[in-house]
Design an enzyme around this catalytic site. Structure first.
Site, mmCIF file in Angstrom:
data_model
loop_
_atom_site.group_PDB
_atom_site.id
_atom_site.type_symbol
_atom_site.label_atom_id
_atom_site.label_comp_id
_atom_site.label_asym_id
_atom_site.label_seq_id
_atom_site.Cartn_x
_atom_site.Cartn_y
_atom_site.Cartn_z
ATOM 1 N N GLY A 15 -17.940 109.233 49.598
ATOM 2 C CA GLY A 15 -17.640 108.242 48.548
ATOM 3 C C GLY A 15 -16.647 108.597 47.468
ATOM 4 O O GLY A 15 -16.587 107.895 46.461
ATOM 5 N N SER A 21 -14.312 108.170 40.637
ATOM 6 C CA SER A 21 -15.537 108.140 41.445
ATOM 7 C C SER A 21 -16.505 109.247 41.045
ATOM 8 O O SER A 21 -16.089 110.390 40.811
ATOM 9 C CB SER A 21 -15.219 108.356 42.932
ATOM 10 O OG SER A 21 -14.355 107.382 43.426
ATOM 11 N N ILE A 22 -17.789 108.907 41.052
ATOM 12 C CA ILE A 22 -18.821 109.917 40.764
ATOM 13 C C ILE A 22 -18.740 111.026 41.824
ATOM 14 O O ILE A 22 -18.866 112.210 41.511
ATOM 15 C CB ILE A 22 -20.213 109.244 40.715
ATOM 16 C CG1 ILE A 22 -20.247 108.221 39.555
ATOM 17 C CG2 ILE A 22 -21.317 110.289 40.555
ATOM 18 C CD1 ILE A 22 -21.431 107.272 39.563
ATOM 19 N N ILE A 95 -22.250 105.595 47.860
ATOM 20 C CA ILE A 95 -21.644 104.464 48.580
ATOM 21 C C ILE A 95 -22.237 103.154 48.083
ATOM 22 O O ILE A 95 -23.462 103.017 48.012
ATOM 23 C CB ILE A 95 -21.952 104.582 50.100
ATOM 24 C CG1 ILE A 95 -21.335 105.861 50.669
ATOM 25 C CG2 ILE A 95 -21.459 103.354 50.849
ATOM 26 C CD1 ILE A 95 -21.795 106.172 52.094
ATOM 27 N N TYR A 150 -29.056 102.151 40.920
ATOM 28 C CA TYR A 150 -28.951 101.526 39.603
ATOM 29 C C TYR A 150 -30.259 100.804 39.269
ATOM 30 O O TYR A 150 -30.948 100.321 40.171
ATOM 31 C CB TYR A 150 -27.745 100.560 39.577
ATOM 32 C CG TYR A 150 -27.538 99.949 38.222
ATOM 33 C CD1 TYR A 150 -27.347 100.762 37.111
ATOM 34 C CD2 TYR A 150 -27.576 98.567 38.043
ATOM 35 C CE1 TYR A 150 -27.200 100.215 35.849
ATOM 36 C CE2 TYR A 150 -27.417 98.012 36.790
ATOM 37 C CZ TYR A 150 -27.229 98.854 35.696
ATOM 38 O OH TYR A 150 -27.099 98.303 34.442
ATOM 39 N N TYR A 160 -25.483 91.502 39.027
ATOM 40 C CA TYR A 160 -25.594 92.544 40.054
ATOM 41 C C TYR A 160 -25.905 91.949 41.434
ATOM 42 O O TYR A 160 -25.767 92.601 42.451
ATOM 43 C CB TYR A 160 -26.644 93.569 39.636
ATOM 44 C CG TYR A 160 -26.380 94.962 40.152
ATOM 45 C CD1 TYR A 160 -25.280 95.697 39.749
ATOM 46 C CD2 TYR A 160 -27.256 95.547 41.065
ATOM 47 C CE1 TYR A 160 -25.058 96.975 40.227
ATOM 48 C CE2 TYR A 160 -27.039 96.832 41.550
ATOM 49 C CZ TYR A 160 -25.931 97.537 41.122
ATOM 50 O OH TYR A 160 -25.710 98.797 41.598
ATOM 51 N N LYS A 167 -30.182 98.159 46.457
ATOM 52 C CA LYS A 167 -30.633 99.369 45.756
ATOM 53 C C LYS A 167 -32.154 99.551 45.911
ATOM 54 O O LYS A 167 -32.637 100.677 45.975
ATOM 55 C CB LYS A 167 -30.251 99.314 44.278
ATOM 56 C CG LYS A 167 -28.744 99.418 44.023
ATOM 57 C CD LYS A 167 -28.144 100.690 44.592
ATOM 58 C CE LYS A 167 -26.735 100.983 44.076
ATOM 59 N NZ LYS A 167 -26.062 102.043 44.835
HETATM 60 P P1 NAI Z 1 -16.596 104.115 43.775
HETATM 61 O O1 NAI Z 1 -16.023 102.761 44.027
HETATM 62 O O2 NAI Z 1 -15.660 105.166 43.330
HETATM 63 O O3 NAI Z 1 -17.417 104.623 45.051
HETATM 64 C C1 NAI Z 1 -17.995 103.761 46.017
HETATM 65 C C2 NAI Z 1 -17.623 104.343 47.372
HETATM 66 O O4 NAI Z 1 -18.269 103.671 48.458
HETATM 67 C C3 NAI Z 1 -16.104 104.260 47.653
HETATM 68 O O5 NAI Z 1 -15.589 105.553 47.865
HETATM 69 C C4 NAI Z 1 -16.046 103.433 48.923
HETATM 70 O O6 NAI Z 1 -14.937 103.729 49.743
HETATM 71 C C5 NAI Z 1 -17.383 103.802 49.562
HETATM 72 N N1 NAI Z 1 -17.733 102.904 50.666
HETATM 73 C C6 NAI Z 1 -17.769 101.542 50.658
HETATM 74 N N2 NAI Z 1 -18.072 101.091 51.894
HETATM 75 C C7 NAI Z 1 -18.260 102.189 52.687
HETATM 76 C C8 NAI Z 1 -18.602 102.375 54.054
HETATM 77 N N3 NAI Z 1 -18.819 101.330 54.877
HETATM 78 N N4 NAI Z 1 -18.699 103.644 54.538
HETATM 79 C C9 NAI Z 1 -18.464 104.715 53.741
HETATM 80 N N5 NAI Z 1 -18.154 104.596 52.431
HETATM 81 C C10 NAI Z 1 -18.038 103.340 51.921
HETATM 82 O O7 NAI Z 1 -17.717 103.881 42.646
HETATM 83 P P2 NAI Z 1 -18.911 104.790 42.076
HETATM 84 O O8 NAI Z 1 -19.328 104.131 40.826
HETATM 85 O O9 NAI Z 1 -18.505 106.215 42.058
HETATM 86 O O10 NAI Z 1 -20.069 104.537 43.129
HETATM 87 C C11 NAI Z 1 -20.828 105.553 43.708
HETATM 88 C C12 NAI Z 1 -22.294 105.169 43.781
HETATM 89 O O11 NAI Z 1 -22.830 105.110 42.465
HETATM 90 C C13 NAI Z 1 -22.578 103.813 44.421
HETATM 91 O O12 NAI Z 1 -23.761 103.898 45.188
HETATM 92 C C14 NAI Z 1 -22.827 102.940 43.205
HETATM 93 O O13 NAI Z 1 -23.596 101.790 43.502
HETATM 94 C C15 NAI Z 1 -23.593 103.938 42.353
HETATM 95 N N6 NAI Z 1 -23.722 103.561 40.944
HETATM 96 C C16 NAI Z 1 -22.613 103.217 40.231
HETATM 97 C C17 NAI Z 1 -22.741 102.787 38.926
HETATM 98 C C18 NAI Z 1 -21.537 102.329 38.169
HETATM 99 O O14 NAI Z 1 -21.701 101.634 37.164
HETATM 100 N N7 NAI Z 1 -20.339 102.683 38.587
HETATM 101 C C19 NAI Z 1 -24.052 102.744 38.235
HETATM 102 C C20 NAI Z 1 -25.154 103.195 39.061
HETATM 103 C C21 NAI Z 1 -24.981 103.567 40.376
#
Ligand code: NAI
Length: 270
Positions: A15, A21-22, A95, A150, A160, A167
């Site tokens: 991810g 990205s986290i 993801i 989340y 959401y 989730k």
């Molecule tokens: P991000 O957009 O940088 O990361 C999401 C990732 O999921 C991307 O790298 C994307 O390419 C990947 N992805 C999507 N479909 C995919 C697939 N079919 N196969 C493999 N990878 C796939 O955003 P972020 O915020 O770093 O998200 C990481 C996690 O943190 C997610 O689970 C998100 O729901 C969770 N999260 C994020 C929050 C926020 O406010 N940004 C809050 C709480 C949880």
């Protein structure tokens, strides 16, 4: 500041899309702490090539995998063991994606094919990752598997949408597979429930800025940043947390236990 707490550990990080990205911040810290790992993302997300500079910095190989494809995941786990020279100690599932949210569908007008996609990509994929890790016998004893979630899994946040259901599924899988993997190999499985964070996935939710400010004011410590989250993940991959499993761990600056805060009152009485 490195204490080498992941020295000698091997893993897979899903991810990392861009610097926000986290997973990206986690990869930087894991490298700093002495881990060796493979970076992976969906083939379409790798097209821009941004991940190459992260891979170079961390001396990591990139192996593409759509997290909904068992075939891709099997190749990923098998190749990762080959590349890293042994079984794995940690996996990060970072993801999330909802076509309904992305395309602005209201909750009363969901496209059900997309709803199923949301569940598959953002929830069921965690089971697929765990099951593939088990079937390829890819994990070492006392390994640690984490996914990010989340608080919309427990409480309603209207924008959401169907990600809330995904989730809930994700967190439930952590409990069920956590039990199984503990019994099989003393492996722990947890979710970290993170504050709203300015990333591509985060800011895809409409009204995100207001959402972010509200959470910040409702959290006595303020919102946890992506970097703070990466630190927490590193600790959960380390040997300091070997008995923590089947948990949904709140990483939210105190948001989830706050009824109201002075900052919110000040805002409302302005
Ligand atoms: P991000 O957009 O940088 O990361 C999401 C990732 O999921 C991307 O790298 C994307 O390419 C990947 N992805 C999507 N479909 C995919 C697939 N079919 N196969 C493999 N990878 C796939 O955003 P972020 O915020 O770093 O998200 C990481 C996690 O943190 C997610 O689970 C998100 O729901 C969770 N999260 C994020 C929050 C926020 O406010 N940004 C809050 C709480 C949880």
């Amino acid at each position: 500041m490195s204490n080498n707490i992941l020295k000698g550990k091997r893993g897979i990080i899903f991810g990392a899309l861009n610097e926000d990205s986290i997973a990206w911040k986690t990869a930087l810290k894991a490298h700093e702490e002495g881990a060796q790992f493979v970076l992976t993302n969906a083939p379409i997300a790798l097209r821009m090539g941004e991940i190459n500079k992260l891979a170079e910095h961390c001396n990591a190989e990139i192996i593409p995998a759509d997290a909904t494809s068992i075939e891709d995941l099997t190749t990923l786990f098998e190749k990762s063991m080959e590349v890293l020279g042994g079984k794995l100690d940690f996996v990060l599932h970072s993801i999330g994606m909802s076509p309904n949210v992305r395309k602005g569908k209201s909750y009363g007008d969901l496209n059900y094919d997309w709803f199923l996609k949301t569940l598959d990509i953002s929830g069921v994929s965690f089971h697929k990752v765990l099951q593939t890790a088990e079937k390829t016998d890819a994990m070492n004893e006392w390994g640690s598997v984490l996914a990010l979630t989340y608080i919309a899994a427990q409480r309603t946040f209207p924008d959401y949408s169907d990600m809330a259901q995904a989730k809930s599924v994700l967190e439930s899988i952590a409990r069920s597979y956590g039990y199984r993997f503990a019994k099989l190999k003393n492996i722990r499985v947890n979710t970290i429930s993170q504050s709203p964070t300015m990333t591509t996935a985060g800011s895809g939710v409409s009204g995100f800025d207001a959402f972010f400010d509200y959470a910040d004011k409702m959290s006595p410590l303020g919102n946890a940043s992506a970097e703070d989250c990466a630190n927490y993940i590193i600790m959960m991959f380390s040997d300091y947390t070997r008995m923590v499993t089947m948990q949904n761990l709140m990483h939210d600056g105190g948001f989830s236990n706050s009824g109201i805060t002075e900052d919110i009152i000040a805002q409302l009485t302005k």
